[in-house]
Motif scaffolding. Structure first.
Motif, mmCIF file in Angstrom:
data_model
loop_
_atom_site.group_PDB
_atom_site.id
_atom_site.type_symbol
_atom_site.label_atom_id
_atom_site.label_comp_id
_atom_site.label_asym_id
_atom_site.label_seq_id
_atom_site.Cartn_x
_atom_site.Cartn_y
_atom_site.Cartn_z
ATOM 1 N N LYS A 4 12.809 9.826 -7.552
ATOM 2 C CA LYS A 4 11.967 10.557 -8.489
ATOM 3 C C LYS A 4 11.101 9.643 -9.344
ATOM 4 C CE LYS A 4 15.003 14.528 -8.747
ATOM 5 N NZ LYS A 4 15.869 15.344 -9.566
ATOM 6 N N ARG A 5 11.205 8.321 -9.162
ATOM 7 C CA ARG A 5 10.409 7.388 -9.950
ATOM 8 C C ARG A 5 8.926 7.598 -9.678
ATOM 9 N NH1 ARG A 5 13.591 1.781 -8.847
ATOM 10 N NH2 ARG A 5 15.449 2.326 -9.999
ATOM 11 N N ARG A 6 8.145 7.573 -10.717
ATOM 12 C CA ARG A 6 6.707 7.726 -10.579
ATOM 13 C C ARG A 6 6.032 6.356 -10.473
ATOM 14 N NH1 ARG A 6 5.571 12.356 -9.462
ATOM 15 N NH2 ARG A 6 5.608 14.191 -10.737
ATOM 16 N N PHE A 7 6.679 5.314 -10.957
ATOM 17 C CA PHE A 7 6.095 3.987 -10.928
ATOM 18 C C PHE A 7 6.394 3.297 -9.609
ATOM 19 C CE2 PHE A 7 10.300 3.660 -12.742
ATOM 20 C CZ PHE A 7 10.853 2.582 -12.069
ATOM 21 N N THR A 8 5.684 2.217 -9.365
ATOM 22 C CA THR A 8 5.849 1.471 -8.131
ATOM 23 C C THR A 8 6.727 0.265 -8.394
ATOM 24 O OG1 THR A 8 3.647 2.171 -7.467
ATOM 25 C CG2 THR A 8 4.573 0.324 -6.295
ATOM 26 N N VAL A 9 7.700 0.043 -7.524
ATOM 27 C CA VAL A 9 8.574 -1.123 -7.655
ATOM 28 C C VAL A 9 8.126 -2.196 -6.669
ATOM 29 C CG1 VAL A 9 10.556 0.184 -8.497
ATOM 30 C CG2 VAL A 9 10.271 -0.132 -6.053
ATOM 31 N N THR A 10 8.490 -3.445 -6.938
ATOM 32 C CA THR A 10 8.124 -4.558 -6.072
ATOM 33 C C THR A 10 9.092 -4.640 -4.910
ATOM 34 O OG1 THR A 10 7.248 -5.698 -8.000
ATOM 35 C CG2 THR A 10 7.640 -7.038 -6.039
ATOM 36 N N ALA A 11 8.555 -4.774 -3.685
ATOM 37 C CA ALA A 11 9.349 -4.756 -2.454
ATOM 38 C C ALA A 11 10.478 -5.771 -2.459
ATOM 39 C CB ALA A 11 8.441 -4.990 -1.250
ATOM 40 N N SER A 12 10.213 -6.969 -2.963
ATOM 41 C CA SER A 12 11.224 -8.024 -2.930
ATOM 42 C C SER A 12 12.320 -7.833 -3.982
ATOM 43 C CB SER A 12 10.561 -9.388 -3.127
ATOM 44 O OG SER A 12 9.904 -9.428 -4.379
ATOM 45 N N LYS A 13 12.101 -6.952 -4.949
ATOM 46 C CA LYS A 13 13.069 -6.762 -6.038
ATOM 47 C C LYS A 13 13.885 -5.478 -5.923
ATOM 48 C CE LYS A 13 10.434 -9.575 -9.190
ATOM 49 N NZ LYS A 13 9.692 -9.681 -10.418
ATOM 50 N N VAL A 14 13.686 -4.719 -4.842
ATOM 51 C CA VAL A 14 14.425 -3.476 -4.637
ATOM 52 C C VAL A 14 15.746 -3.790 -3.945
ATOM 53 C CG1 VAL A 14 14.401 -1.235 -3.458
ATOM 54 C CG2 VAL A 14 12.307 -2.140 -4.427
ATOM 55 N N SER A 15 16.825 -3.178 -4.423
ATOM 56 C CA SER A 15 18.112 -3.374 -3.747
ATOM 57 C C SER A 15 18.270 -2.309 -2.662
ATOM 58 C CB SER A 15 19.264 -3.275 -4.743
ATOM 59 O OG SER A 15 19.416 -1.952 -5.196
ATOM 60 N N ASN A 16 19.134 -2.572 -1.704
ATOM 61 C CA ASN A 16 19.355 -1.655 -0.590
ATOM 62 C C ASN A 16 19.765 -0.277 -1.097
ATOM 63 O OD1 ASN A 16 20.769 -0.325 1.730
ATOM 64 N ND2 ASN A 16 20.127 -2.218 2.748
ATOM 65 N N SER A 17 20.580 -0.228 -2.138
ATOM 66 C CA SER A 17 21.064 1.054 -2.659
ATOM 67 C C SER A 17 19.965 1.866 -3.346
ATOM 68 C CB SER A 17 22.224 0.826 -3.629
ATOM 69 O OG SER A 17 21.798 0.064 -4.737
ATOM 70 N N GLU A 18 18.860 1.229 -3.742
ATOM 71 C CA GLU A 18 17.756 1.928 -4.398
ATOM 72 C C GLU A 18 16.759 2.535 -3.407
ATOM 73 O OE1 GLU A 18 16.453 -0.011 -8.467
ATOM 74 O OE2 GLU A 18 16.629 -1.545 -6.903
ATOM 75 N N LEU A 19 16.859 2.150 -2.139
ATOM 76 C CA LEU A 19 15.914 2.644 -1.140
ATOM 77 C C LEU A 19 16.070 4.149 -0.957
ATOM 78 C CD1 LEU A 19 16.180 -0.180 1.535
ATOM 79 C CD2 LEU A 19 14.376 0.165 -0.152
ATOM 80 N N ALA A 20 14.946 4.862 -1.034
ATOM 81 C CA ALA A 20 14.963 6.321 -0.898
ATOM 82 C C ALA A 20 13.621 6.787 -0.365
ATOM 83 C CB ALA A 20 15.229 6.971 -2.255
ATOM 84 N N LYS A 21 13.639 7.915 0.321
ATOM 85 C CA LYS A 21 12.409 8.506 0.836
ATOM 86 C C LYS A 21 11.468 8.782 -0.338
ATOM 87 C CE LYS A 21 10.844 12.061 3.985
ATOM 88 N NZ LYS A 21 11.184 13.204 4.789
ATOM 89 N N ASN A 22 10.178 8.555 -0.121
ATOM 90 C CA ASN A 22 9.107 8.744 -1.102
ATOM 91 C C ASN A 22 9.058 7.690 -2.207
ATOM 92 O OD1 ASN A 22 7.928 10.989 0.179
ATOM 93 N ND2 ASN A 22 9.454 12.322 -0.734
ATOM 94 N N LEU A 23 9.914 6.668 -2.148
ATOM 95 C CA LEU A 23 9.862 5.580 -3.113
ATOM 96 C C LEU A 23 8.553 4.826 -2.900
ATOM 97 C CD1 LEU A 23 11.399 3.898 -5.293
ATOM 98 C CD2 LEU A 23 12.196 2.458 -3.419
ATOM 99 N N LYS A 24 7.824 4.574 -3.973
ATOM 100 C CA LYS A 24 6.553 3.853 -3.884
ATOM 101 C C LYS A 24 6.817 2.384 -4.180
ATOM 102 C CE LYS A 24 3.849 7.867 -5.051
ATOM 103 N NZ LYS A 24 3.179 8.583 -6.115
ATOM 104 N N VAL A 25 6.299 1.530 -3.304
ATOM 105 C CA VAL A 25 6.612 0.112 -3.361
ATOM 106 C C VAL A 25 5.345 -0.726 -3.271
ATOM 107 C CG1 VAL A 25 7.902 -1.725 -2.211
ATOM 108 C CG2 VAL A 25 8.813 0.585 -2.221
ATOM 109 N N THR A 26 5.278 -1.797 -4.067
ATOM 110 C CA THR A 26 4.188 -2.761 -3.987
ATOM 111 C C THR A 26 4.680 -3.965 -3.207
ATOM 112 O OG1 THR A 26 3.292 -2.102 -6.120
ATOM 113 C CG2 THR A 26 2.676 -4.275 -5.335
ATOM 114 N N ASP A 27 3.911 -4.380 -2.197
ATOM 115 C CA ASP A 27 4.251 -5.574 -1.423
ATOM 116 C C ASP A 27 3.168 -6.612 -1.672
ATOM 117 O OD1 ASP A 27 5.654 -7.188 0.456
ATOM 118 O OD2 ASP A 27 4.224 -6.605 2.000
ATOM 119 N N LYS A 28 3.527 -7.666 -2.413
ATOM 120 C CA LYS A 28 2.540 -8.688 -2.762
ATOM 121 C C LYS A 28 2.113 -9.499 -1.552
ATOM 122 C CE LYS A 28 3.721 -8.912 -7.586
ATOM 123 N NZ LYS A 28 4.578 -9.463 -8.583
ATOM 124 N N LYS A 29 3.014 -9.673 -0.588
ATOM 125 C CA LYS A 29 2.714 -10.468 0.606
ATOM 126 C C LYS A 29 1.559 -9.855 1.409
ATOM 127 C CE LYS A 29 4.818 -12.443 4.728
ATOM 128 N NZ LYS A 29 5.964 -12.417 5.618
#
Length: 170
Positions: A4-29
């Motif tokens: 339900k997070r509206r903000f974007t998290v950084t791909a390298s800082k997400v833990s496996n347990s936080e992964l969820a459908k519709n999660l928005k992620v920023t990938d700096k690479k």
């Protein structure tokens, strides 16, 4: 929950347990923002899935690649689509590479990218290119497609607004 997070998290800082459908992620690479569209689990842990390329981190980018895969929280996700309006209005975009896992390109994805002159499509699996996806890109654009896909992709690209003056080749 993290879905339900509206903000974007950084791909390298997400833990496996936080992964969820519709999660928005920023990938700096790769320089892009993604949304998780599916996740495969094994023994309660995420082991793979797919994402949609939502938009670039920088609207002033000149080059873009929709990569084959990205890593989020140490898990490899396939990039299977480009979201609608992903690059709409990216006035400085000159070159695009669409890697082999992309299946769909959303409506108006590259609409109005007037400096876009080079499009390299490496995917042999593209089923759909949305309306106006390539409308407003340079009329002198060159689109390179995989061998054996020239006729089918050219028809889809023209229907998606690619100029008749543009070159489509293998």
């Amino acid at each position: 929950t993290s879905a339900k997070r509206r903000f974007t998290v950084t791909a390298s800082k997400v833990s496996n347990s936080e992964l969820a459908k519709n999660l928005k992620v920023t990938d700096k690479k790769s320089g892009g923002k993604y949304r998780i569209t599916s996740i495969k689990f094994k023994n309660g842990k995420a082991v793979g899935g797919s994402v949609t390329y939502v938009r670039p981190n920088n609207k002033n980018c000149t080059k873009m690649t929709a990569p084959k895969n990205i890593k989020i929280g140490g898990v490899k996700f396939k990039v299977t689509s480009i979201s609608e309006k992903a690059f709409k209005g990216c006035k400085n975009l000159k070159s695009v590479t669409i890697e082999s896992n992309v299946i769909t390109i959303g409506r108006s994805a590259f609409y109005g990218c007037s400096k876009l002159r080079t499009v390299n499509i490496r995917s042999k699996k593209i089923r759909g290119i949305g309306k106006n996806s390539f409308k407003g890109i340079s009329s002198k654009a060159t689109v390179k497609v995989p061998k054996g896909k020239l006729k089918g992709y050219k028809k889809k690209l023209l229907k998606a607004g690619l100029s008749k003056k543009a070159t489509v080749k293998n």
